[in-house]
Design a protein around this motif. Sequence first.
Motif, PDB file in Angstrom:
ATOM      1  N   TYR A   1      26.761 -23.995  17.598  1.00 53.19           N
ATOM      2  CA  TYR A   1      26.748 -24.150  16.147  1.00 53.19           C
ATOM      3  C   TYR A   1      28.153 -24.048  15.580  1.00 53.19           C
ATOM      4  N   THR A   2      28.282 -24.464  14.339  1.00 52.50           N
ATOM      5  CA  THR A   2      29.541 -24.342  13.618  1.00 52.50           C
ATOM      6  C   THR A   2      29.291 -23.536  12.347  1.00 52.50           C
ATOM      7  N   LYS A   3      30.378 -22.994  11.811  1.00 51.12           N
ATOM      8  CA  LYS A   3      30.327 -22.284  10.534  1.00 51.12           C
ATOM      9  C   LYS A   3      31.095 -23.116   9.520  1.00 51.12           C
ATOM     10  N   PRO A   4      30.689 -23.072   8.246  1.00 48.96           N
ATOM     11  CA  PRO A   4      31.354 -23.909   7.234  1.00 48.96           C
ATOM     12  C   PRO A   4      32.848 -23.605   7.087  1.00 48.96           C
ATOM     13  N   SER A   5      33.246 -22.376   7.324  1.00 49.64           N
ATOM     14  CA  SER A   5      34.637 -21.998   7.122  1.00 49.64           C
ATOM     15  C   SER A   5      35.513 -22.264   8.343  1.00 49.64           C
ATOM     16  N   SER A   6      34.944 -22.843   9.396  1.00 48.06           N
ATOM     17  CA  SER A   6      35.690 -23.031  10.631  1.00 48.06           C
ATOM     18  C   SER A   6      35.333 -24.365  11.285  1.00 48.06           C
ATOM     19  N   ILE A   7      36.265 -24.917  12.029  1.00 48.58           N
ATOM     20  CA  ILE A   7      35.989 -26.143  12.781  1.00 48.58           C
ATOM     21  C   ILE A   7      35.625 -25.817  14.235  1.00 48.58           C
ATOM     22  N   ARG A   8      35.707 -24.547  14.595  1.00 50.67           N
ATOM     23  CA  ARG A   8      35.348 -24.107  15.949  1.00 50.67           C
ATOM     24  C   ARG A   8      33.857 -24.209  16.183  1.00 50.67           C
ATOM     25  N   SER A   9      33.490 -24.356  17.450  1.00 52.78           N
ATOM     26  CA  SER A   9      32.090 -24.284  17.853  1.00 52.78           C
ATOM     27  C   SER A   9      31.819 -22.899  18.416  1.00 52.78           C
ATOM     28  N   TYR A  10      30.674 -22.370  18.074  1.00 53.74           N
ATOM     29  CA  TYR A  10      30.261 -21.063  18.566  1.00 53.74           C
ATOM     30  C   TYR A  10      28.989 -21.237  19.392  1.00 53.74           C
ATOM     31  N   HIS A  11      28.722 -20.263  20.256  1.00 47.97           N
ATOM     32  CA  HIS A  11      27.544 -20.336  21.108  1.00 47.97           C
ATOM     33  C   HIS A  11      26.739 -19.050  20.957  1.00 47.97           C
ATOM     34  N   LYS A  12      25.442 -19.195  20.962  1.00 53.67           N
ATOM     35  CA  LYS A  12      24.521 -18.060  20.945  1.00 53.67           C
ATOM     36  C   LYS A  12      23.525 -18.288  22.069  1.00 53.67           C
ATOM     37  N   ILE A  13      23.454 -17.359  23.016  1.00 56.97           N
ATOM     38  CA  ILE A  13      22.529 -17.472  24.136  1.00 56.97           C
ATOM     39  C   ILE A  13      21.389 -16.489  23.915  1.00 56.97           C
ATOM     40  N   ILE A  14      20.170 -17.001  23.964  1.00 58.41           N
ATOM     41  CA  ILE A  14      18.976 -16.185  23.754  1.00 58.41           C
ATOM     42  C   ILE A  14      18.151 -16.225  25.030  1.00 58.41           C
ATOM     43  N   GLY A  15      18.019 -15.084  25.682  1.00 52.40           N
ATOM     44  CA  GLY A  15      17.239 -15.001  26.915  1.00 52.40           C
ATOM     45  C   GLY A  15      15.756 -15.165  26.649  1.00 52.40           C
ATOM     46  N   ILE A  16      15.074 -15.829  27.568  1.00 50.44           N
ATOM     47  CA  ILE A  16      13.637 -16.079  27.450  1.00 50.44           C
ATOM     48  C   ILE A  16      12.944 -15.417  28.628  1.00 50.44           C
ATOM     49  N   ASN A  17      11.962 -14.562  28.334  1.00 51.76           N
ATOM     50  CA  ASN A  17      11.171 -13.945  29.390  1.00 51.76           C
ATOM     51  C   ASN A  17       9.996 -14.875  29.692  1.00 51.76           C
ATOM     52  N   ILE A  18      10.128 -15.638  30.770  1.00 51.46           N
ATOM     53  CA  ILE A  18       9.141 -16.670  31.106  1.00 51.46           C
ATOM     54  C   ILE A  18       7.770 -16.059  31.398  1.00 51.46           C
ATOM     55  N   SER A  19       7.726 -14.831  31.885  1.00 50.86           N
ATOM     56  CA  SER A  19       6.421 -14.221  32.174  1.00 50.86           C
ATOM     57  C   SER A  19       5.612 -14.012  30.902  1.00 50.86           C
ATOM     58  N   ASP A  20       6.291 -13.958  29.739  1.00 50.14           N
ATOM     59  CA  ASP A  20       5.598 -13.805  28.457  1.00 50.14           C
ATOM     60  C   ASP A  20       5.275 -15.151  27.814  1.00 50.14           C
ATOM     61  N   CYS A  21       5.470 -16.252  28.523  1.00 51.24           N
ATOM     62  CA  CYS A  21       5.336 -17.600  27.954  1.00 51.24           C
ATOM     63  C   CYS A  21       3.950 -18.184  28.111  1.00 51.24           C
TER      64      CYS A  21
END
Length: 155
Positions: free
Chosen positions: A20-40
């Motif tokens: 994703y990007t933020k309006p005040s920046s031209i940089r790209s940021y990353h957010k990693i969200i772990g998924i517990n597949i056994s709960d899927c």
Amino acid sequence: MKTVTHLAIKHKPPCLKFQYTKPSSIRSYHKIIGINISDCSEAFNLVVALAENHPELCHQVPTQTLVDLIDRLSSTRQAESSNSDDNNIFYSPAKNVSQKSTKYEDLNHASEEQLSLAKKEMNVMFEHTLITPGDARYEYDRRIEFEADEESSWD
């Protein structure tokens, strides 16, 4: 506000990776969200929980897209056919403009569980599109003129 530019899934360990990007920046940021597949057991329930915990990112991606990606993670994990550690980009919000889910067509004949899930999905989309007085898109007393597509003489 964060703007999602890409979404990837990673099989080992199973996770969603938002770019994703933020309006005040031209940089790209990353957010990693772990998924517990056994709960899927129900991918939609997991997506609703993700949307509640990470609304600034999940609300920009159609619910059905997230469900499909979680299903793909789950099925790959169950078949253990994943031979790649790399991220695979499956979704780019800029290229996909559809925001509608077609999971529930007729709620008049849906079971209580289906109705409950549909309402949760609708709430997720409502919260995403809600415009409050503090938002930049907010316009007080907005009036729109509509032209009739067909005759409405009974009105």
